[in-house]
Structures are given as structure tokens and as C-alpha cells.
Design a protein around this motif. Structure first.
Motif, PDB file in Angstrom:
ATOM      1  N   LEU A  91      18.074  92.715   9.882  1.00 50.49           N
ATOM      2  CA  LEU A  91      19.171  92.481   8.955  1.00 50.49           C
ATOM      3  C   LEU A  91      19.319  93.648   7.987  1.00 50.49           C
ATOM      4  N   SER A  92      18.193  94.212   7.547  1.00 51.23           N
ATOM      5  CA  SER A  92      18.245  95.326   6.599  1.00 51.23           C
ATOM      6  C   SER A  92      18.930  96.550   7.198  1.00 51.23           C
ATOM      7  N   ALA A 139       5.999 109.688   3.236  1.00 52.00           N
ATOM      8  CA  ALA A 139       7.031 108.818   3.803  1.00 52.00           C
ATOM      9  C   ALA A 139       8.197 108.664   2.838  1.00 52.00           C
ATOM     10  N   VAL A 140       7.902 108.540   1.541  1.00 57.92           N
ATOM     11  CA  VAL A 140       8.967 108.430   0.539  1.00 57.92           C
ATOM     12  C   VAL A 140       9.793 109.713   0.504  1.00 57.92           C
ATOM     13  N   MET A 141       9.131 110.866   0.546  1.00 59.39           N
ATOM     14  CA  MET A 141       9.851 112.139   0.575  1.00 59.39           C
ATOM     15  C   MET A 141      10.702 112.258   1.829  1.00 59.39           C
ATOM     16  N   LEU A 142      10.212 111.683   2.910  1.00 60.56           N
ATOM     17  CA  LEU A 142      10.921 111.773   4.181  1.00 60.56           C
ATOM     18  C   LEU A 142      12.274 111.086   4.114  1.00 60.56           C
ATOM     19  N   VAL A 143      12.334 109.940   3.447  1.00 56.95           N
ATOM     20  CA  VAL A 143      13.588 109.173   3.420  1.00 56.95           C
ATOM     21  C   VAL A 143      14.313 109.282   2.091  1.00 56.95           C
ATOM     22  N   GLY A 144      13.656 109.835   1.062  1.00 59.17           N
ATOM     23  CA  GLY A 144      14.254 109.893  -0.261  1.00 59.17           C
ATOM     24  C   GLY A 144      15.637 110.512  -0.312  1.00 59.17           C
ATOM     25  N   PRO A 145      15.851 111.697   0.296  1.00 52.72           N
ATOM     26  CA  PRO A 145      17.178 112.312   0.250  1.00 52.72           C
ATOM     27  C   PRO A 145      18.279 111.468   0.887  1.00 52.72           C
ATOM     28  N   ASN A 146      17.902 110.493   1.721  1.00 49.40           N
ATOM     29  CA  ASN A 146      18.901 109.622   2.337  1.00 49.40           C
ATOM     30  C   ASN A 146      19.090 108.314   1.578  1.00 49.40           C
ATOM     31  N   ALA A 147      18.443 108.209   0.400  1.00 50.36           N
ATOM     32  CA  ALA A 147      18.506 106.950  -0.336  1.00 50.36           C
ATOM     33  C   ALA A 147      19.936 106.563  -0.701  1.00 50.36           C
ATOM     34  N   ALA A 148      20.773 107.556  -0.925  1.00 46.77           N
ATOM     35  CA  ALA A 148      22.182 107.271  -1.212  1.00 46.77           C
ATOM     36  C   ALA A 148      23.058 107.858  -0.114  1.00 46.77           C
ATOM     37  N   GLY A 149      22.474 107.974   1.062  1.00 46.65           N
ATOM     38  CA  GLY A 149      23.145 108.680   2.149  1.00 46.65           C
ATOM     39  C   GLY A 149      24.147 107.861   2.900  1.00 46.65           C
ATOM     40  N   ASN A 150      24.322 108.207   4.178  1.00 45.30           N
ATOM     41  CA  ASN A 150      25.396 107.655   4.980  1.00 45.30           C
ATOM     42  C   ASN A 150      24.948 106.447   5.777  1.00 45.30           C
ATOM     43  N   GLY A 151      24.382 105.481   5.087  1.00 48.35           N
ATOM     44  CA  GLY A 151      23.993 104.243   5.751  1.00 48.35           C
ATOM     45  C   GLY A 151      25.201 103.382   6.013  1.00 48.35           C
ATOM     46  N   PRO A 152      25.014 102.209   6.608  1.00 41.10           N
ATOM     47  CA  PRO A 152      26.109 101.326   6.923  1.00 41.10           C
ATOM     48  C   PRO A 152      26.785 100.753   5.687  1.00 41.10           C
ATOM     49  N   ALA A 153      26.125 100.758   4.537  1.00 40.57           N
ATOM     50  CA  ALA A 153      26.701 100.201   3.317  1.00 40.57           C
ATOM     51  C   ALA A 153      26.260 101.035   2.130  1.00 40.57           C
ATOM     52  N   GLN A 154      26.942 100.843   0.986  1.00 37.51           N
ATOM     53  CA  GLN A 154      26.628 101.609  -0.207  1.00 37.51           C
ATOM     54  C   GLN A 154      26.402 100.649  -1.370  1.00 37.51           C
ATOM     55  N   GLY A 155      25.928 101.179  -2.508  1.00 39.73           N
ATOM     56  CA  GLY A 155      25.826 100.407  -3.724  1.00 39.73           C
ATOM     57  C   GLY A 155      24.893  99.221  -3.622  1.00 39.73           C
ATOM     58  N   LYS A 158      23.450  98.239  -0.294  1.00 38.35           N
ATOM     59  CA  LYS A 158      22.360  99.089   0.168  1.00 38.35           C
ATOM     60  C   LYS A 158      21.045  98.685  -0.502  1.00 38.35           C
ATOM     61  N   LEU A 159      21.107  98.294  -1.777  1.00 38.06           N
ATOM     62  CA  LEU A 159      19.904  97.812  -2.455  1.00 38.06           C
ATOM     63  C   LEU A 159      19.393  96.521  -1.815  1.00 38.06           C
ATOM     64  N   ILE A 160      20.317  95.673  -1.391  1.00 38.71           N
ATOM     65  CA  ILE A 160      19.923  94.447  -0.689  1.00 38.71           C
ATOM     66  C   ILE A 160      19.201  94.801   0.605  1.00 38.71           C
ATOM     67  N   GLY A 161      19.753  95.776   1.323  1.00 36.22           N
ATOM     68  CA  GLY A 161      19.125  96.215   2.566  1.00 36.22           C
ATOM     69  C   GLY A 161      17.726  96.760   2.335  1.00 36.22           C
ATOM     70  N   GLY A 163      15.779  95.967  -0.163  1.00 29.73           N
ATOM     71  CA  GLY A 163      14.942  94.833  -0.534  1.00 29.73           C
ATOM     72  C   GLY A 163      14.498  94.029   0.673  1.00 29.73           C
ATOM     73  N   LEU A 164      15.408  93.833   1.623  1.00 31.53           N
ATOM     74  CA  LEU A 164      15.053  93.119   2.846  1.00 31.53           C
ATOM     75  C   LEU A 164      14.008  93.893   3.639  1.00 31.53           C
ATOM     76  N   GLY A 165      14.145  95.219   3.665  1.00 31.76           N
ATOM     77  CA  GLY A 165      13.172  96.046   4.371  1.00 31.76           C
ATOM     78  C   GLY A 165      11.797  95.935   3.743  1.00 31.76           C
ATOM     79  N   LEU A 166      11.730  95.935   2.411  1.00 27.78           N
ATOM     80  CA  LEU A 166      10.438  95.818   1.730  1.00 27.78           C
ATOM     81  C   LEU A 166       9.830  94.430   1.943  1.00 27.78           C
ATOM     82  N   ALA A 167      10.673  93.393   1.914  1.00 28.61           N
ATOM     83  CA  ALA A 167      10.176  92.029   2.142  1.00 28.61           C
ATOM     84  C   ALA A 167       9.582  91.896   3.537  1.00 28.61           C
ATOM     85  N   SER A 168      10.191  92.592   4.497  1.00 30.81           N
ATOM     86  CA  SER A 168       9.667  92.508   5.868  1.00 30.81           C
ATOM     87  C   SER A 168       8.262  93.097   5.970  1.00 30.81           C
TER      88      SER A 168
END
Length: 297
Positions: A91-92, A139-155, A158-161, A163-168
Motif C-alpha cells: 500500500l505504501s 540507507a537514509v542517504m541513499l533515499v534521502g534525495p528522493n524524499a520529495a521526489g517523483n513518487g506516485p503522490a506528494q505532500g 507521501k507522508l502517509i506512504g 508512515g505505512l512503510g515504517l509500520a511494515s
């Protein structure tokens, strides 16, 4: 470790290869045209018959080796924990980037180390702790630059996504601990056949109720789902289950951070999710951290 205290290199190599195989799961899921929970269900449903065929083929060897072939409560726990992990993670992926979702779901080392310290009073070698920190920072450095990147959703979505990833990650940690314990009683084939089946059954009602398609719209739509089953579930989780029987849970969890590195490289090649100098350095730190964790285990 083994009784001879010799490091199980084959199991460690298998763990890394299994982690790399799972790193492609996010790619295959993004390419599927069914709803995210349905893709997780089909990953299990398509893999289960193959795993059961393997389990029945090695039944005599299991009996001769004194392995269990019946049912146990730990199998239910493994299936439910993995279903929660898969459901939340798939889901995330619809709200955040492949790299972010894969990274956050692999924060399991923190939860595993915390549980082993609280429940069993385990004290970790300093080299291992330093290695885990290096791996997580990388690992954080690896994905950090994409934190506000071109994911499927923004704002907020994206924070919900994220959060779901961390919960998993919490459920992924629980799954790894249960599988490690169950692996001492069951063969890899029997354990994965049971846990995959239970995971699929637990995911089925949610897959049917989720918005979006349950079946692929076209025949070609089965290809990414089949790839999820063969590459991620059979080629990834099954190999990892074998490795967990021979490696400490803490080292296994840290080493599985190879997944976000694999996912980031694959997403860069397929979805043009950028990899810059900071991410390259992060990938190098991640690999160095895994090396140090291995030295300290």
C-alpha cells in the motif's frame, strides 16, 4: 553461529542474494495493474503451489532429519506477521517512492535489536552496533534525495506512504524472529509453503475489498505478478528463510538492507528515480556497514 564457530559464508551469501531478489519486488508491483493488496495476494497465491510441490518432494528427507511436517501455531504467526508487512508495504508503494518504501520497511534491524535487548538482555558487540549505524545512515542517504521526489503522490499522501512503510518494518521484524525460531523445527520448503499459504489467505479478503482491480486487465498483466511470486517470494524469501537458520537474527536484519540499495538502482534504471553523488556515497556506507556488522557478529 555453527558449532565449530566458523562463519557460515554460504548462508550469508544466500541472505544477500535473497535480499537483492526482494529488492525488485517494488518494481514488479509498480508494473502490475491490480490493486496493491491484490498484488501482494497474487505474490503468495502463485508461489504457494510451487512451494507445496517442493515441500511434498522433500517430505521423506524432512522425516529422516527429524523435521516437523505437521502444523504449529508459529506458522500462523509467521503468516499473519508477513501478511501485515506485505499489505502495509504494498500500500505504501502507491503513495511514496520505491526506494523510500523499501528503506522504511527495512528499518527492522532497529526493532529486532531493541526486542532482543529488552526480551533477552542481549548485548551486541561494538563493531556490530557501529556497522548497523553505518548501514542505516547509508540507507537514509541513499533515499534521502528522493524524499520529495517523483513518487506516485506528494505532500500529505507521501507522508502517509512513508508512515505505512515504517509500520511494515515492525511486522517484518516480528516475521523474521518467528521464522528464525520456526526454521529450527521445519525445513525451508515446509516452512515457506505454510507461511506463504497463510499469508495469502490473510490477504485475500483485503485484496477483494480494496479499490482497484483484483485480476489483471490483460493476459500480459500476469507477468509482473508471476515475477513477484518467482523472484521475490520463492527466490527471495525462501532463500532468506534458509539463511535465517544459520545466522544471527540481528546480522540477518542488517544485511537485508541490501534491499533498498537494489531497489534504488532498479528504480533509477526503470523509473528514472535519480541517483546522485549523495546516494552513491550512501550505498557505499550501507555496504560498509553490512561488512562491519558481519565482522561484529
Amino acid at each position: 553461529m555453527t558449532p565449530s564457530n566458523k562463519f557460515p559464508a554460504l548462508a550469508f551469501a544466500s541472505l544477500l542474494l535473497g535480499g537483492m531478489a526482494i529488492g525488485f519486488a517494488g518494481i514488479f508491483m509498480r508494473l502490475s495493474d491490480v490493486n496493491p493488496i491484490a498484488s501482494a495476494f497474487w505474490r503468495m497465491a502463485l508461489a504457494a503451489p510451487i512451494l507445496w510441490a517442493w515441500a511434498f518432494a522433500v517430505r521423506r528427507q524432512d522425516v529422516a532429519a527429524g523435521k516437523r511436517t505437521g502444523f504449529a501455531a508459529s506458522l500462523v504467526l509467521a503468516g499473519i506477521y508477513f501478511a501485515a508487512d506485505m499489505g502495509l508495504w504494498h500500500l505504501s508503494l502507491h503513495y511514496t517512492t520505491v526506494a523510500n518504501a523499501t528503506l522504511l520497511s527495512n528499518f527492522a534491524p532497529i526493532f529486532i535489536a531493541l526486542w532482543m535487548w529488552l526480551a533477552y538482555k542481549v548485548r551486541f558487540a561494538r563493531v556490530f552496533v557501529v556497522g548497523m549505524v553505518f548501514a542505516l545512515v547509508g540507507a537514509v542517504m541513499l533515499v534521502g534525495p528522493n524524499a520529495a521526489g517523483n513518487g506516485p503522490a506528494q505532500g500529505d499522501l507521501k507522508l502517509i506512504g512513508d508512515g505505512l512503510g515504517l509500520a511494515s518494518a515492525i511486522f517484518y521484524a516480528a516475521y523474521q524472529l518467528v521464522v528464525k525460531d520456526a526454521r529450527s523445527q521445519y525445513s525451508t520448503a515446509r516452512l515457506m509453503a505454510w507461511s506463504t499459504t497463510i499469508t495469502g489467505l490473510a490477504l485475500l479478503p483485503f485484496a477483494l475489498m480494496s479499490p482497484g482491480g483484483f485480476f489483471p486487465a490483460q493476459l500480459s498483466g500476469w507477468l509482473p505478478l508471476l515475477a513477484l511470486a518467482v523472484v521475490a517470494q520463492i527466490g527471495g524469501q525462501t532463500v532468506i528463510a534458509y539463511a535465517l537458520a544459520h545466522l544471527p537474527a540481528s546480522l540477518s536484519s542488517v544485511s537485508l538492507l541490501i534491499q533498498p540499495l537494489t531497489a534504488a538502482v532498479a528504480a533509477w534504471l526503470i523509473f528514472q528515480e535519480t541517483i546522485g553523488p549523495v546516494q552513491m556515497l550512501g550505498g557505499a556506507l550501507l555496504l560498509f556497514g553490512i561488512y562491519l556488522s558481519k565482522r561484529g557478529s
